[in-house]
Design an enzyme around this catalytic site. Structure first.
Site, PDB file in Angstrom:
ATOM      1  N   TYR A   1      41.272  31.372  36.346  1.00 56.45           N
ATOM      2  CA  TYR A   1      42.309  30.436  35.894  1.00 56.45           C
ATOM      3  C   TYR A   1      42.461  29.337  36.935  1.00 56.45           C
ATOM      4  CZ  TYR A   1      47.038  29.004  34.308  1.00 56.45           C
ATOM      5  OH  TYR A   1      48.150  28.311  33.870  1.00 56.45           O
TER       6      TYR A   1
ATOM      7  N   THR B   1      53.478  32.023  31.815  1.00 57.64           N
ATOM      8  CA  THR B   1      54.361  31.949  30.658  1.00 57.64           C
ATOM      9  C   THR B   1      55.164  33.228  30.503  1.00 57.64           C
ATOM     10  OG1 THR B   1      52.789  30.473  29.568  1.00 57.64           O
ATOM     11  CG2 THR B   1      54.436  31.505  28.161  1.00 57.64           C
TER      12      THR B   1
ATOM     13  N   LYS C   1      39.679  29.593  32.385  1.00 61.30           N
ATOM     14  CA  LYS C   1      40.770  28.841  31.769  1.00 61.30           C
ATOM     15  C   LYS C   1      40.964  27.600  32.623  1.00 61.30           C
ATOM     16  CE  LYS C   1      45.763  28.998  30.881  1.00 61.30           C
ATOM     17  NZ  LYS C   1      47.008  29.790  31.059  1.00 61.30           N
TER      18      LYS C   1
END
Length: 297
Positions: free
Chosen positions: A134, A46, A162
Site C-alpha cells: 500500500y 478507513t 494499492k
C-alpha cells in the site's frame, strides 16, 4: 490471488460505548458482499486502524473471516512502521484465517528505498499468504518508487499494489515493468477508470460502501468496450467521491451508511463527528447520485 475488481476498505462499526460492535459488523459485511464488493480490507485506515489495539484487530480479523465464510477474500491491514511488529501481527492475522495481507508503507520513519524493500521483504518471508503493498505518500510521508515496487513484485507472495500516490505516470511505470500476474489497484476512488485505461486491475475503495454496484457497472462497461457508458458512470461517481472525502475519512461514509440503514456508530478520537452542515453536504451528494442512477435504469 485476484482480489477482484472492487475491494472495499471496510469501516469498523462501533457501539455507543466505543467498542467494536460485532453485530453491526456482521450486517455490514453481508451488505457489502451483496452490493458489489469482491473482497474486504479489514483494519485499514478507513477502519480507523490507528485507534485499534492489536487484540481488537485480531478479533476483527477472526470475526470477518467467520462471517464472510469464504464468499469473498478477507485482506487484513497489518502494516506499521515497526517491521518486527508488522511481522508479529501478520503472523497472527494468518493464524486468524485471513486470505491476504495489506502492508502500508512505514509511516513517520521515512525509510530509504532500500529500507522499504527490506521491510516488505522481511514480512513476506515470514508469512505464506499473498501480500498487497500500500503506497500512500500523503499519509506515510514516503513514496515507494516504481523501481522498488518492481523489485518487490519478484517476491513470490507479493502479488499486488494499492497505489494511492495519485501519479498515473508512476503507475504506468509499474505496469510496464511487472508481470501480468502482478495487479495494480487504485487507492483513489476517482482514479479507478483512468487506471483501468492504462492497464490497472481495479480499486481498493471507500465509495463502494455506497456505490459498489455502480463501480462494478463502470468497470464492466469499460472492460466490455463500452467506454462512453463507463465515462458517464465515472462522471456521476466523482461528486459523490468528493463528498465522501471532503472531511476526514471515514466520518462522511459512516454518515452515508447510517442513512442507508447500515448503522456503523461513531468515530474514535482524534476523528470527530461531522457538523450538521457537513452531514447535509454528504446527504445531498448521495441523493443526487441516487437520482442519476435511477435515471440511467
Amino acid at each position: 490471488m485476484d482480489f477482484g475488481r472492487v475491494s472495499t476498505a471496510m469501516v469498523t462499526p462501533f457501539g455507543q460505548d466505543g467498542t467494536i460492535d460485532f453485530e453491526r459488523t456482521a450486517a455490514l459485511i453481508n451488505y457489502l458482499i451483496e452490493n458489489g464488493s469482491d473482497s474486504l480490507v479489514v483494519g485499514g485506515t478507513t477502519g480507523e486502524s490507528p485507534t485499534l489495539s492489536n487484540d481488537e484487530k485480531i478479533s476483527l480479523f477472526e470475526y470477518t473471516v467467520a462471517i464472510a465464510d469464504g464468499r469473498v477474500p478477507v485482506i487484513a491491514g497489518t502494516g506499521s512502521n515497526n517491521t518486527q511488529g508488522t511481522i508479529d501481527l501478520s503472523i497472527k492475522a494468518v493464524q486468524a484465517g485471513v486470505d491476504a495481507l495489506m502492508l502500508v508503507a512505514p509511516y513517520y520513519s521515512k525509510p530509504s528505498q532500500e529500507g522499504l524493500y527490506q521491510h516488505f521483504a522481511a514480512v513476506a518471508d515470514a508469512v505464506d499468504v499473498p501480500i498487497m503493498i500500500y503506497n500512500i505518500p500523503g499519509r506515510s510521508a514516503v513514496n515507494i518508487l516504481p523501481e522498488t515496487i518492481i523489485k518487490l513484485s519478484l517476491i513470490d507472495n507479493i502479488t499486488a499494489v494499492k497505489e494511492a500516490s495519485g501519479n498515473l505516470d508512476q503507475m504506468t511505470d509499474i505496469l510496464s515493468n511487472t508481470s501480468n500476474e502482478f495487479l495494480v489497484y487504485s487507492g483513489d476512488d476517482g482514479l479507478t477508470l483512468p487506471l483501468l485505461a492504462i492497464g490497472g486491475h481495479g480499486v481498493v475503495s471507500v465509495a463502494s460502501h455506497i456505490a459498489g454496484n455502480e463501480m462494478q457497472a463502470m468497470i464492466k462497461a469499460f472492460t466490455e468496450g463500452r467506454s462512453q457508458e463507463a465515462a458517464t458512470i465515472h462522471q456521476q461517481l466523482l461528486p459523490l467521491i468528493r463528498a465522501l472525502f471532503a472531511q476526514p475519512n471515514p466520518a462522511p461514509v459512516k454518515v452515508a451508511l447510517d442513512d442507508k440503514g447500515i448503522a456503523c456508530g461513531g468515530l474514535r478520537l482524534p476523528l470527530i463527528p461531522l457538523s450538521l452542515d457537513e452531514k447535509e453536504m454528504v446527504r445531498a451528494a448521495v441523493e443526487t447520485f441516487n437520482h442519476q442512477v435511477k435515471l440511467l435504469k
